[in-house]
Every structure is written in structure tokens, then in C-alpha cells.
Write a protein that holds these residues in place. Structure first.
Motif, PDB file in Angstrom:
ATOM      1  N   VAL A 110       0.808  -1.224   0.000  1.00  0.00           N
ATOM      2  CA  VAL A 110       0.000   0.000   0.000  1.00  0.00           C
ATOM      3  C   VAL A 110       0.839   1.270   0.000  1.00  0.00           C
ATOM      4  O   VAL A 110       0.320   2.351  -0.310  1.00  0.00           O
ATOM      5  CB  VAL A 110      -0.982   0.023   1.193  1.00  0.00           C
ATOM      6  CG1 VAL A 110      -1.985  -1.100   1.073  1.00  0.00           C
ATOM      7  CG2 VAL A 110      -0.246  -0.025   2.529  1.00  0.00           C
ATOM      8  N   LEU A 111       2.111   1.193   0.333  1.00  0.00           N
ATOM      9  CA  LEU A 111       2.966   2.381   0.332  1.00  0.00           C
ATOM     10  C   LEU A 111       3.626   2.627  -1.024  1.00  0.00           C
ATOM     11  O   LEU A 111       4.299   3.644  -1.206  1.00  0.00           O
ATOM     12  CB  LEU A 111       4.054   2.259   1.412  1.00  0.00           C
ATOM     13  CG  LEU A 111       3.555   2.234   2.854  1.00  0.00           C
ATOM     14  CD1 LEU A 111       4.740   2.129   3.815  1.00  0.00           C
ATOM     15  CD2 LEU A 111       2.728   3.482   3.172  1.00  0.00           C
ATOM     16  N   HIS A 112       3.441   1.736  -1.973  1.00  0.00           N
ATOM     17  CA  HIS A 112       4.093   1.887  -3.269  1.00  0.00           C
ATOM     18  C   HIS A 112       3.358   2.888  -4.157  1.00  0.00           C
ATOM     19  O   HIS A 112       2.134   3.011  -4.108  1.00  0.00           O
ATOM     20  CB  HIS A 112       4.181   0.534  -3.970  1.00  0.00           C
ATOM     21  CG  HIS A 112       5.245  -0.345  -3.412  1.00  0.00           C
ATOM     22  ND1 HIS A 112       5.748  -1.443  -4.074  1.00  0.00           N
ATOM     23  CD2 HIS A 112       5.944  -0.278  -2.243  1.00  0.00           C
ATOM     24  CE1 HIS A 112       6.691  -2.016  -3.347  1.00  0.00           C
ATOM     25  NE2 HIS A 112       6.818  -1.344  -2.232  1.00  0.00           N
ATOM     26  N   LYS A 141      13.485   4.675  -0.654  1.00  0.00           N
ATOM     27  CA  LYS A 141      14.180   4.159   0.515  1.00  0.00           C
ATOM     28  C   LYS A 141      14.057   5.152   1.671  1.00  0.00           C
ATOM     29  O   LYS A 141      13.903   6.357   1.444  1.00  0.00           O
ATOM     30  CB  LYS A 141      15.649   3.904   0.185  1.00  0.00           C
ATOM     31  CG  LYS A 141      15.856   2.767  -0.798  1.00  0.00           C
ATOM     32  CD  LYS A 141      17.334   2.523  -1.049  1.00  0.00           C
ATOM     33  CE  LYS A 141      17.534   1.353  -2.015  1.00  0.00           C
ATOM     34  NZ  LYS A 141      18.984   1.113  -2.285  1.00  0.00           N
ATOM     35  N   PRO A 142      14.088   4.662   2.906  1.00  0.00           N
ATOM     36  CA  PRO A 142      13.972   5.561   4.065  1.00  0.00           C
ATOM     37  C   PRO A 142      14.979   6.703   3.999  1.00  0.00           C
ATOM     38  O   PRO A 142      16.148   6.502   3.670  1.00  0.00           O
ATOM     39  CB  PRO A 142      14.261   4.630   5.252  1.00  0.00           C
ATOM     40  CG  PRO A 142      13.860   3.273   4.767  1.00  0.00           C
ATOM     41  CD  PRO A 142      14.221   3.247   3.310  1.00  0.00           C
ATOM     42  N   ARG A 147      12.148   2.610  -6.998  1.00  0.00           N
ATOM     43  CA  ARG A 147      12.459   1.523  -7.917  1.00  0.00           C
ATOM     44  C   ARG A 147      11.196   1.071  -8.642  1.00  0.00           C
ATOM     45  O   ARG A 147      10.125   0.983  -8.043  1.00  0.00           O
ATOM     46  CB  ARG A 147      13.054   0.352  -7.127  1.00  0.00           C
ATOM     47  CG  ARG A 147      13.489  -0.835  -7.984  1.00  0.00           C
ATOM     48  CD  ARG A 147      14.103  -1.927  -7.108  1.00  0.00           C
ATOM     49  NE  ARG A 147      13.105  -2.523  -6.229  1.00  0.00           N
ATOM     50  CZ  ARG A 147      12.359  -3.582  -6.553  1.00  0.00           C
ATOM     51  NH1 ARG A 147      12.492  -4.143  -7.742  1.00  0.00           N
ATOM     52  NH2 ARG A 147      11.490  -4.066  -5.698  1.00  0.00           N
ATOM     53  N   SER A 148      11.313   0.773  -9.929  1.00  0.00           N
ATOM     54  CA  SER A 148      10.180   0.236 -10.681  1.00  0.00           C
ATOM     55  C   SER A 148      10.333  -1.268 -10.821  1.00  0.00           C
ATOM     56  O   SER A 148      11.451  -1.794 -10.856  1.00  0.00           O
ATOM     57  CB  SER A 148      10.082   0.886 -12.057  1.00  0.00           C
ATOM     58  OG  SER A 148      11.308   0.815 -12.756  1.00  0.00           O
ATOM     59  N   PRO A 163       7.987  -9.022  -2.893  1.00  0.00           N
ATOM     60  CA  PRO A 163       8.327  -7.624  -3.211  1.00  0.00           C
ATOM     61  C   PRO A 163       8.053  -6.720  -2.008  1.00  0.00           C
ATOM     62  O   PRO A 163       6.992  -6.770  -1.398  1.00  0.00           O
ATOM     63  CB  PRO A 163       7.395  -7.287  -4.379  1.00  0.00           C
ATOM     64  CG  PRO A 163       6.234  -8.201  -4.218  1.00  0.00           C
ATOM     65  CD  PRO A 163       6.794  -9.461  -3.645  1.00  0.00           C
ATOM     66  N   SER A 164       8.991  -5.907  -1.657  1.00  0.00           N
ATOM     67  CA  SER A 164       8.822  -4.963  -0.547  1.00  0.00           C
ATOM     68  C   SER A 164       9.814  -3.837  -0.668  1.00  0.00           C
ATOM     69  O   SER A 164      10.676  -3.844  -1.527  1.00  0.00           O
ATOM     70  CB  SER A 164       8.985  -5.691   0.786  1.00  0.00           C
ATOM     71  OG  SER A 164      10.255  -6.289   0.874  1.00  0.00           O
TER      72      SER A 164
END
Length: 321
Positions: free
Chosen positions: A35-37, A113-114, A124-125, A320-321
């Protein structure tokens, strides 16, 4: 139009379809996007859909080329090459054991990234694909009686805002127009651009026929693979075709109208804004193009046979994460 049956028994977990996300194969019911993507939160996705009929992909290379062009237009860089994407799609159809399938390939952006700003350049795709049983835009009833269309009051997102030749999930205008069509008793909507010219419908290209000339819009719409096929069929049949602007008035007063898409092929219409064409039935030229499209598909036109042997070759990759 009868749908071919499954070709081989699929494992129970793949009966609803198969998916691939960022290196991992899985049953489609297990496929998920974080959900964050950006692909979820921003609709930062491009996609393409290729059809499988009677064990054959149709114009697979054309779909891959269009998909890659869209990926580049959105500054995305998935890890998979075109050849690897093709193998993934074959394997998904094989895993699901389908003779006919709706096969989607998507490239979407993840999350930064954080510590990095939430800018797409920092995300990243990656690739997400799935194969499920064949789906058609038009129902059996619509094919029999002809589609009932209406020209929506909702304008298509202008090309100056987003290039419509880059296949995308920006469906706010299309979705709104579909509810307008439903309220008016039509099957589907067709949208105009800001100059009053016809563009496309929700997931399909459109054509009209005047004095035996087959015409499709020159701009404001996706360059459809099935649209390209129709123009080839016109040449084969000796029909004159044109790609140019079509006003709403010309479209409403056409002799025939039809739509076309991967998920349905050539789909004749019988009504536009309540006006009945051809005694409320599909027109003769539209029907001729539809029948020729499917007969040539049956003969192996632009076909790539599904590599069903790939069902036995499934890699187990990280989530995937």
C-alpha cells in the motif's frame, strides 16, 4: 463466439489464474501490491494487455514493443528484458492451464528508501503480471444486438496533461463517463476531446463508417493493437480507411459504428445516443470485419503458440517490498 476450454489441468491453487510480482510466481489470488508503493498510491503504473485465444498469443511482439515504449516514457527501468517478460507471460498462461486468457503486464513504481524524498526518481520500478480466464468488454448479448453507446459529457484527459498513447491507470474521466452511460441506459460511453472530436471509450478504440469508408480518430486515444489489426483487415478487404479527426456530429450520423480492443476484438454497435443504426442491429461492414478478425485468428494470424511446457519451471523468489 465460443471461448476455448482449458488445455491442461492446472494445480488447484492456480485455477483462478497465475501472477508474477517482482521475481516471484504465485496464484493470482495471492498477488498483492504494498500500500505504500507509488503504483498504488499514485497510479504510477503503465500496463499492457495481450490476449490468448485457442492456445495462441495474438501480436505478442507488438504488445511488448508498446509496453516497453510506455515504460521508457515514464522513466521506469524494470529488471526484466523483453525476452524475459515474454517468457514470464508464457509461463503464467501455462501455470493456469488456459487455452484462452486475459494476460496483463504492468510496470509500477515502489516506495523510496527511508530518508529519501518521495519523488518518483527515488522509487524503484518493478514488474507485475497476471493471466486469468478470458474476459470480454462486450457480453454475448452485446455482440448479438450490437453495443449501445453514448457520447459522454465528460471530456477525455487532454494529451497535454498525459499522453494517451502511454497506457495508464488514470481512469477518472473514463470511470465517471461509465456511470453517466449507465444512467442513460447505454452499455458504454465514448469521450470527446476539448475540440469536440471523438477520442476513445473505456478500454477500447472506436471507428465509424460513412459511405463505406472506415474511419478512426487521429489523436487523443491509445494506439490500439486491435485498431492496427482492423486497418490491416480493411486493406485486405479493399475497404478505404482513414485516420483523422471525427466530430461528434459525424460520429452520431455515421452509417455504422464499431469498437475494438484486445478484450473482445471487433465489437459492432447498433445505437449511438439513442439513434438506431442498421435497424438496431450490427452493421454489415462491421460484422464482416468482426468475422474476418476471428477467422484469421483461428488460422494463426500473428500467433505465438503458448509454451505450455514452462508450467513445470517455476522459480521461488522473495516477496516484493
Amino acid at each position: 463466439m465460443q471461448t476455448p476450454e482449458k488445455t491442461i489441468p492446472a494445480a488447484p491453487e492456480y485455477e483462478s489464474g497465475a501472477a508474477y510480482i517482482d521475481g516471484a510466481f504465485m496464484p493470482v489470488i495471492q498477488a498483492a501490491i504494498p500500500v505504500l508503493h507509488g503504483g498504488y498510491r499514485r497510479s504510477d503504473v503503465t500496463y499492457d494487455v495481450v490476449g490468448v485465444w485457442d492456445g495462441n498469443f495474438f501480436r505478442l511482439d507488438d504488445h511488448i514493443a508498446r509496453f516497453r515504449a510506455s515504460i521508457r516514457a515514464l522513466h521506469m527501468e524494470p529488471a526484466e528484458s523483453d525476452a524475459e517478460i515474454i517468457e514470464i507471460l508464457h509461463r503464467l498462461v501455462a501455470l493456469a492451464g488456459l487455452r484462452s486468457a486475459y494476460v496483463s503486464m504492468e510496470c509500477l513504481r515502489g516506495a523510496p528508501k527511508p530518508g529519501l524524498p518521495r519523488h518518483p526518481a527515488n522509487c524503484r520500478s518493478y514488474l507485475s503480471c497476471h493471466a486469468i480466464p478470458w474476459q470480454s468488454v462486450a457480453t454475448h448479448e452485446m455482440f448479438e444486438r450490437g453495443m449501445h453507446l453514448m457520447i459522454s459529457s465528460v471530456l477525455r484527459i487532454p494529451p497535454e496533461s498525459f499522453d494517451p498513447t502511454v497506457k495508464n491507470f488514470h481512469w477518472g474521466d473514463l470511470t465517471r463517463s461509465m456511470f453517466e452511460a449507465k444512467a442513460a441506459g447505454a452499455d458504454y460511453s465514448v469521450l470527446l476531446d476539448s475540440d469536440g472530436n471523438i477520442t476513445e471509450g473505456p478500454g477500447f478504440n472506436v471507428f465509424c463508417i460513412r459511405d463505406s469508408v472506415v474511419v478512426c480518430p487521429a489523436r487523443g486515444a491509445l494506439k490500439g493493437i486491435t485498431q492496427k489489426s482492423v486497418l490491416e483487415l480493411c486493406d485486405e478487404l479493399g475497404l478505404k480507411s482513414e485516420v483523422r479527426d471525427i466530430t461528434a456530429e459525424e460520429f452520431r450520423n455515421a452509417d455504422e459504428i464499431f469498437t475494438c480492443t484486445t478484450a473482445g476484438g471487433v465489437m459492432p454497435a447498433s445505437r449511438i445516443d439513442g439513434r438506431r443504426l442498421n435497424n438496431d442491429r450490427p452493421g454489415p461492414i462491421s460484422t464482416r470485419l468482426k468475422d474476418l478478425f476471428w477467422s484469421k485468428r483461428t488460422e494463426g494470424w500473428h500467433a505465438s503458440p503458448v509454451r505450455y511446457e514452462l508450467a513445470a519451471k517455476v522459480a521461488s523468489c522473495p516477496d516484493p517490498s
